[in-house]
Design an enzyme around this catalytic site. Structure first.
Site, mmCIF file in Angstrom:
data_model
loop_
_atom_site.group_PDB
_atom_site.id
_atom_site.type_symbol
_atom_site.label_atom_id
_atom_site.label_comp_id
_atom_site.label_asym_id
_atom_site.label_seq_id
_atom_site.Cartn_x
_atom_site.Cartn_y
_atom_site.Cartn_z
ATOM 1 N N GLU A 60 5.803 10.139 -7.882
ATOM 2 C CA GLU A 60 4.719 10.909 -6.503
ATOM 3 C C GLU A 60 5.747 11.442 -6.196
ATOM 4 O O GLU A 60 6.322 12.426 -4.908
ATOM 5 C CB GLU A 60 4.012 9.788 -5.542
ATOM 6 C CG GLU A 60 2.647 9.474 -5.547
ATOM 7 C CD GLU A 60 2.951 8.540 -6.791
ATOM 8 O OE1 GLU A 60 3.788 8.332 -7.574
ATOM 9 O OE2 GLU A 60 1.622 8.466 -7.580
ATOM 10 N N GLN A 82 -3.082 11.311 -5.813
ATOM 11 C CA GLN A 82 -4.509 10.771 -6.198
ATOM 12 C C GLN A 82 -5.157 10.114 -4.967
ATOM 13 O O GLN A 82 -6.441 9.700 -4.506
ATOM 14 C CB GLN A 82 -3.942 9.555 -7.251
ATOM 15 C CG GLN A 82 -4.253 10.892 -8.266
ATOM 16 C CD GLN A 82 -4.351 9.591 -9.667
ATOM 17 O OE1 GLN A 82 -4.150 8.618 -9.967
ATOM 18 N NE2 GLN A 82 -4.372 10.090 -10.997
ATOM 19 N N PHE A 83 -3.684 9.112 -4.025
ATOM 20 C CA PHE A 83 -4.648 8.878 -2.940
ATOM 21 C C PHE A 83 -3.865 8.674 -1.411
ATOM 22 O O PHE A 83 -2.404 9.003 -1.731
ATOM 23 C CB PHE A 83 -5.122 7.034 -3.187
ATOM 24 C CG PHE A 83 -5.598 6.618 -3.769
ATOM 25 C CD1 PHE A 83 -6.936 6.034 -3.418
ATOM 26 C CD2 PHE A 83 -5.344 6.602 -5.646
ATOM 27 C CE1 PHE A 83 -8.314 5.603 -4.729
ATOM 28 C CE2 PHE A 83 -6.444 6.646 -6.085
ATOM 29 C CZ PHE A 83 -8.073 5.953 -5.402
ATOM 30 N N ALA A 84 -4.451 9.463 -0.776
ATOM 31 C CA ALA A 84 -3.643 9.582 0.700
ATOM 32 C C ALA A 84 -2.499 8.787 0.822
ATOM 33 O O ALA A 84 -1.489 9.122 1.359
ATOM 34 C CB ALA A 84 -4.872 9.669 1.324
ATOM 35 N N ASP A 85 -2.919 7.089 0.648
ATOM 36 C CA ASP A 85 -1.815 5.896 1.127
ATOM 37 C C ASP A 85 -0.560 6.752 0.199
ATOM 38 O O ASP A 85 0.465 6.036 0.642
ATOM 39 C CB ASP A 85 -2.111 5.236 0.462
ATOM 40 C CG ASP A 85 -3.729 4.436 0.784
ATOM 41 O OD1 ASP A 85 -4.204 3.593 1.487
ATOM 42 O OD2 ASP A 85 -4.590 5.162 0.643
ATOM 43 N N PHE A 86 -0.421 7.607 -0.650
ATOM 44 C CA PHE A 86 0.639 7.891 -1.259
ATOM 45 C C PHE A 86 2.090 8.940 -0.338
ATOM 46 O O PHE A 86 2.737 9.205 -1.004
ATOM 47 C CB PHE A 86 0.661 8.143 -3.027
ATOM 48 C CG PHE A 86 -0.020 7.245 -3.483
ATOM 49 C CD1 PHE A 86 -0.656 5.903 -3.106
ATOM 50 C CD2 PHE A 86 -0.636 7.168 -4.458
ATOM 51 C CE1 PHE A 86 -0.814 4.826 -3.956
ATOM 52 C CE2 PHE A 86 -1.341 6.819 -5.730
ATOM 53 C CZ PHE A 86 -1.856 5.365 -4.841
ATOM 54 N N HIS A 128 -5.106 1.485 -1.090
ATOM 55 C CA HIS A 128 -5.743 3.119 -1.753
ATOM 56 C C HIS A 128 -7.113 3.571 -0.150
ATOM 57 O O HIS A 128 -7.831 3.965 -1.202
ATOM 58 C CB HIS A 128 -6.757 2.677 -3.513
ATOM 59 C CG HIS A 128 -5.745 2.396 -4.295
ATOM 60 N ND1 HIS A 128 -4.129 1.366 -4.558
ATOM 61 C CD2 HIS A 128 -4.965 3.090 -4.890
ATOM 62 C CE1 HIS A 128 -3.480 1.505 -5.092
ATOM 63 N NE2 HIS A 128 -4.347 2.553 -6.044
#
Ligand code: TPP
Ligand code: MG
Lengths: 323, 543, 321
Positions: A60, A82-86, A128
């Site tokens: 990331e 892939q996920f906004a959390d990242f 996630h």
């Protein structure tokens, strides 16, 4: 008007912008061959080839950081996390590189970067499922889009790609299959223009994405009882259309923000502060927030339901306020 | 800095002077805004006043003295007290009225209320909060402002003078608020004329007794609803409304009736009441009453109607001057059935009588037209005929009552042994559902999803045709097509209705909208399942 | 790895001249910082500038540089105005980053100076994107990222080298291993003996070179550049260098065992000696070079002093394009 799903609208936006400007490139984990884990980028590799649509390793930091570097050198990268959390995983790259590279170099660089971040939903667990837009809104240098309809999904993404500033574009996972009308031809949604999704006098609800849908459902119920709420969808959080919210509150005298995110210092807190600073003489009721109590988002659906504002919660909050 | 002056307040309309009863702070002491300062007395009551500024207190009028209103009784501040301040100040000089300490501490008011109070020049301390949290709201101030405009005595004065003291105050909310608005609008916009006719109810009562053996739920009101619908159907000029200086006339008669529900008075509507047999009407009426009481009326169950019947007979009311519902032309108010002396064949006899008070929108009905309905209704009620009541009045366009269909909604099924096949029975029909061989079944019937698609498509088709009948639009043929993803959870269903009709595209689209609303099977779908219905119009050959 | 083009005399003289200028310029900055005229923000590059400048000598003017915090020789080698860099420190008109980045974020895109990440190693990932853009839009150009041994322990090192290698980007990673990260000796922070040993993990060439030898540095750099231009991807170079002074201006270096002998390792007098020994420069040439450097530094100081402070509202600018 043709109808498209939210996910198709994003795909359309990408295809149109890549067609229009060959500097636009698209990359992320599994986005090319597989079409993205949510299948949003399906078919784009076939259309634009591996030089412009490609898969990345699970990295990331470099995905976002390279986006900054490439943007500063004239490309217009669209990066899919892939996920906004990242956005937190790539925190240095989002907040310092994307948000500040231009500033710390005195305006010598422009960073036309778009980071697409699938947010919200449930069943994915604490890392996630978040809607971390408040983090972004808090940080200088990052524009932030939160489209709630297929039309806005398309219009805001196309606009984001054309802007010369980094945009964190949150696409809500539960909206992907939502269908709606998308006008033919060029769809460009301006940043910083909220839209009133429903007019009313009783109270101003501010909500977007998943919570907007719930707010609209609650409003329908309230309307049957003669309570008409006004619903403002901010559409972008930076720039943030303060005027529309303030104008609405001038009319209603009350405001509830519904947020699929942690309560403390969330977007709602910002709106509350805004109203106290700039619209206090118009407030007739205490400002209210409906948000996730400050806990991570669990995995089990019934536990998620216990903490994420529901249609019922919204309905009740409005009733409590107006009664 | 000038000192802030503390004046003897005017605390009521009639008050001209007041007595300084007690200083709660000593002369020369420092006081802060909001501190309890002094108690003053009028001929009616005593009041505590709070300091409105901070600084040193200079008492001007000692305890026990009576002074005219607006006299300076003290000053707060650090400037020396000016000589001669004990006289009433010139009007132009800004003075600060001490606030009435009606509650301990500061006055709680919403910021908006404060702004409005400042704009209207209203002293918040004279207002009483209406909400439970004791915080003055904008509504409280707005009300006070309206009162002030109406030149009513200020709230505080009314409080003192009147024996009619305000007990509670509630903002109208929900249904009550909406209803208040509508009734006010109706009263203000519809010019009412009211006609009253007496009806001999003996025939009515006899018929009810006769039919009750078959229709146990039948009420007198049902008979009135039915009669009203049929009479109105024969007077098409009265079935209309005036909107924006246009007279709009309607086909078909929808009859509203008032139901008392826990959420207030509701007026559900019996659609196409003129086309219903009394049996159908009673069932539909029952369904609507239950739905209204349970708070489950659908939008389609509500007005506006062609005519609404309201019955207060059970309260012994004989006649009234009813208010027509907004958007409707006629309201029939049914009075109590009572024995009254009437002249019959030259004899005074006691007869069961009731009075109808019928309000008409005078823009729709002049006196003569109105009389036709009033008289027609009287005659119909006095001369009811059970046979025609039981018949469906207009057999060419029967509208099956949804209730009638519901009566049949009972299905039994049996599935024997290790097979998937399910045999389903209902009211003499037998059909089978199964799974295809690929999924472990024997393909003796459609799989459940497919069967459901069939039901959905059929229902949409029937609803479309029913709507067409109601609007007298001829449909030659409808060919339907339903499609859902072949496997797993259904998220999306696409229906296509190919319609052969000479009617315009626009008419057919309207029918489609009706059909979508009328299709009960689609109502069974989960809200997140996306249903699209597409219409393809075919113009039949001219032959 | 096959040998690159050797450095010619003219280039070696240029490395010497630029190193003298950098050494004197940084010394001046320290002097002004001690006097309180400038903030003590510089991480002096003395001892490492010869390697830095020799490496840059192997680049073309249209190549790009991302750099670390160790000194300003990179900028001087690319011809960035000394006065502007002083203005960067003083917050005055002319500052390349307009008061936003100080001496740490000197930028001059036309001269190929792209900037620095304040979070160490942040430029690893940026360099990958620069490489991606160069590959598509300016083929035949390369980007070099200079970083310290301590910085090599950050995560982005791994992500960047891996993905740059996968994409065969025109990126060169130039590690200046001075044996310390502030007070922490490399031997205690890093498990491998050479940072360059890690190159194997990314399937790229890893080369160790003596950073005190400009000719050797030039040679490996030349090879890495050729490889990058040819589309074969990145190289990881590790130059073993000497940090002559403290980490920052006021660092007393109590932690340092070699404090008494470190001056002996200074490559600059050696370079001067070599040039004189080989008869490339005379003592007069050397005197002229040094005097010229001092004069350039004094002129820059004068220009910085004459420049007005940046207006306060500049703080609000340059966030968004
Ligand atoms: C992410 C991050 N961690 C810590 C620091 C503070 N810091 C600045 S320089 C430095 C030492 C760097 O050592 P090295 O990479 O070997 O470079 P050198 O100073 O030796 O040239 C540290 C820890 C920083 N700027 N960024
Ligand atoms: Mg080091």
């Amino acid at each position: 008007m043709p109808t498209r799903t939210y996910s198709q609208a994003i795909n359309d936006a990408l295809a149109e912008e890549m067609q229009r400007d060959e500097n636009v490139i698209l990359y992320g984990q599994d986005v090319a061959v597989w079409g993205g884990i949510f299948k949003v980028t399906d078919g784009l590799l076939e259309k634009f080839g591996p030089d412009r649509v490609f898969d990345t390793p699970i990295s990331e930091s470099v995905m976002v950081g390279a986006g900054v570097g490439a943007a500063s050198m004239g490309l217009r990268p669209v990066v899919e996390l892939q996920f906004a959390d990242f956005v937190i995983t790539a925190g240095d790259e989002i907040f310092f590189k994307a948000g500040m590279w231009r500033y710390m170099h005195g305006g010598a660089h422009t960073i036309p970067l778009v980071v697409r971040a699938p947010s919200g939903g449930s069943g994915f667990g604490p890392e996630h499922s978040a809607c971390p837009e408040a983090f972004i809104m808090h940080a200088p240098g990052l524009l932030c889009a939160v489209p709630s309809t297929p039309e806005d999904a398309k219009g805001l993404l196309k606009q984001a790609i054309r802007l010369d500033n980094p945009v964190i574009y949150f696409e809500h996972k539960l909206l992907y299959q939502m269908r709606g009308e998308v006008p033919d031809g060029e769809v460009l949604t301006p940043f910083g223009k909220a839209v009133v999704r429903r007019e009313g006098e009783a109270v101003t609800l501010v909500a977007w994405q998943g919570m907007l849908r719930r707010a609209l459902a609650a409003a329908e119920r309230l309307s049957q009882e003669g309570i008409e709420v006004e619903i403002v969808d901010p559409r972008t959080l930076n720039p943030f259309d303060r005027e529309t919210i303030i104008e609405s509150v001038k009319k209603t005298g009350a405001c509830i923000v519904v947020e699929e995110a942690y309560r403390t210092l969330g977007v709602g807190a910002e709106i509350g502060a805004l109203l106290v600073e700039e619209a206090l003489p118009y407030l007739d009721k205490p400002f209210k927030r409906l948000a996730i109590p400050d806990v991570p988002i669990p995995t089990s659906q019934h536990l998620v339901d216990a903490i994420v504002p529901s249609v019922d919660d919204i309905y009740r909050a409005v009733k409590d306020l107006v009664d | 800095m000038q000192n802030t002056k503390v004046l003897m307040p005017k605390l009521g309309q009639a008050m001209t002077e007041g007595v300084v009863m007690q200083w709660h702070r000593k002369d020369g002491e420092r006081v802060a805004a909001g501190d309890l300062l002094v108690t003053v007395e009028t001929d009616k009551a005593t009041y505590d006043l709070e300091a409105t500024a901070s600084g040193t207190l200079h008492v001007v009028v000692p305890e026990g003295e009576e002074v005219p209103i607006h006299t300076v009784i003290a000053e707060i501040g650090d400037a020396p007290v000016q000589a001669g301040t004990a006289s009433a100040p010139p009007a132009a000089e800004p003075v600060v009225q001490p606030q009435k300490a009606s509650r301990p501490g500061r006055i709680l008011a919403s910021p908006k209320a404060k702004r409005l109070a400042a704009e209207h020049g209203i002293d918040l301390s004279t207002l009483t909060p209406s909400s439970a949290d004791s915080v003055l709201s904008a509504a409280d101030v707005e009300r006070a402002a309206e009162n002030a405009v109406a030149d009513q005595p200020p709230a505080a004065a009314a409080h003192i003078a009147s024996r009619r003291t305000e007990r509670e105050r509630h903002p109208l909310t929900g249904i009550r608020k909406a209803a208040a608005r509508r009734v006010q609008a109706a009263w203000q916009t519809i010019p009412h004329i009211v006609q009253m006719v007496d009806v001999d109810a003996s025939g009515l009562q006899a018929i009810r007794e006769r039919l009750r053996t078959d229709i146990s739920e039948l009420t007198l009101n049902d008979l009135i609803l039915s009669a009203a619908a049929r009479v109105l159907a024969g007077l098409p000029d009265l079935n209309g409304t005036v909107e924006n200086e246009e007279l709009i006339l309607y086909d078909g008669v929808d009859i509203g009736f008032a139901v008392d529900s826990p959420r207030g008075l509701l007026v559900p509507v019996i659609r196409g009441a003129h086309d219903l047999s009394i049996t159908q009407l009673v069932r539909e009426r029952q369904r609507l009453v239950e739905a209204a009481r349970a708070g489950q009326l659908q939008p389609a169950d509500r007005g506006p109607a062609s005519l609404t019947v309201s019955n207060l007979g059970m309260f012994g009311i004989r006649a009234g001057t009813p208010v027509i519902n907004l958007g409707e032309p006629i309201l029939v108010f049914v009075g109590a059935v009572e024995e009254r002396p009437v002249v019959h064949n030259g004899q005074i006899v006691a007869r069961p009588m009731l009075t109808l008070s019928i309000a008409y929108d005078h823009r729709v009905a002049d006196g003569v037209a109105a009389s036709r309905l009033s008289q027609g209704l009287k005659e119909a009620l006095e001369d009811l005929d059970s046979k025609s009541l039981l018949e469906i009045p207009n057999p060419q366009s029967p509208t099956p009552s949804p209730q009638e269909a519901l009566g049949k909604r009972e299905v039994r099924s049996v599935s024997a042994g290790g097979r998937y096949a399910v045999q389903v029975r209902s009211h003499g029909h037998v059909w089978s559902l199964d799974e295809p061989a690929s999924d472990g079944g024997e393909d003796t019937g459609p799989d459940p999803v497919t069967a459901f698609l069939g039901a959905l498509l059929s229902c949409m088709t029937i609803a479309f045709k029913a709507a067409a009948r109601r609007r007298k639009i001829t449909i030659e043929r409808i060919a339907g097509h339903a499609k859902a993803p072949p496997k797993g959870q259904v998220k999306e269903i696409a229906l296509t209705l190919a319609v052969w009709s000479a009617a315009s595209e626009q008419d057919l689209q309207t029918l489609l909208e009706r059909a979508k609303r009328g299709c009960y099977v689609s109502g069974l779908l989960k809200p997140d399942i996306r249903l699209t219905v597409e219409l393809v119009r075919h113009v039949p050959d001219a032959v | 790895m096959k040998k690159g083009e050797p450095m010619d005399q003219e280039q070696l003289v240029r490395v010497y001249k630029t190193s003298e200028l950098a050494r004197r310029f940084e010394a001046k900055i320290v002097e002004l910082a001690m006097a309180g005229e400038l903030p003590p923000a510089l991480h002096v590059g003395a001892g490492q500038e010869v390697a830095q400048i020799a490496a840059i000598e192997a680049l073309r003017p249209d190549d790009y540089i991302l750099y670390g915090h160790r000194g300003v020789a990179y900028m001087i080698a690319r011809g960035v105005s000394l006065a502007d860099m002083l203005a960067d420190m003083a917050g005055k008109e002319g500052a390349t980053s307009r008061g936003k980045g100080g001496v740490m974020h000197v930028v001059d895109v036309p001269k190929g100076i792209l900037g620095e990440s304040g979070t160490l190693g942040g430029s690893f990932v940026v360099s990958v994107g620069v490489g991606m853009a160069l590959k598509r839009k300016q083929p035949d150009t390369v980007v070099t990222y200079f970083f310290g041994d301590g910085t090599a322990n950050r995560g982005p090192f791994h992500e960047a080298l891996n993905w740059a290698a996968v994409q065969k980007l025109p990126c060169i990673y130039f590690c200046e291993n001075n044996g310390f990260a502030i007070s922490m000796p490399t031997s205690r922070s890093t498990a491998v003996e050479n940072i360059a040993d890690r190159a194997a993990g990314y399937n790229v060439p890893g080369v160790v070179v003596d950073g005190n030898d400009p000719v050797a540095v030039y040679e490996v750099m030349e090879q890495a550049v050729a490889r990058a231009r040819a589309g074969h991807g990145p190289t990881l170079i590790e130059a073993k260098v000497t940090r002559l002074q403290g980490h920052y201006v006021a660092d007393q270096q109590e932690y340092r065992a070699d404090i008494d002998t470190v001056a002996e390792k200074d490559p600059l007098p050696k370079l001067q000696q070599t040039l004189c020994d080989r008869g490339i420069l005379t003592q007069t040439d050397v005197d002229d070079i040094q005097a010229d450097a001092d004069q350039q530094v004094e002129a820059a100081v004068a220009a910085m002093r004459a420049a007005p402070l940046l207006a306060p509202e500049v703080a609000l600018q340059d966030v968004y394009a």
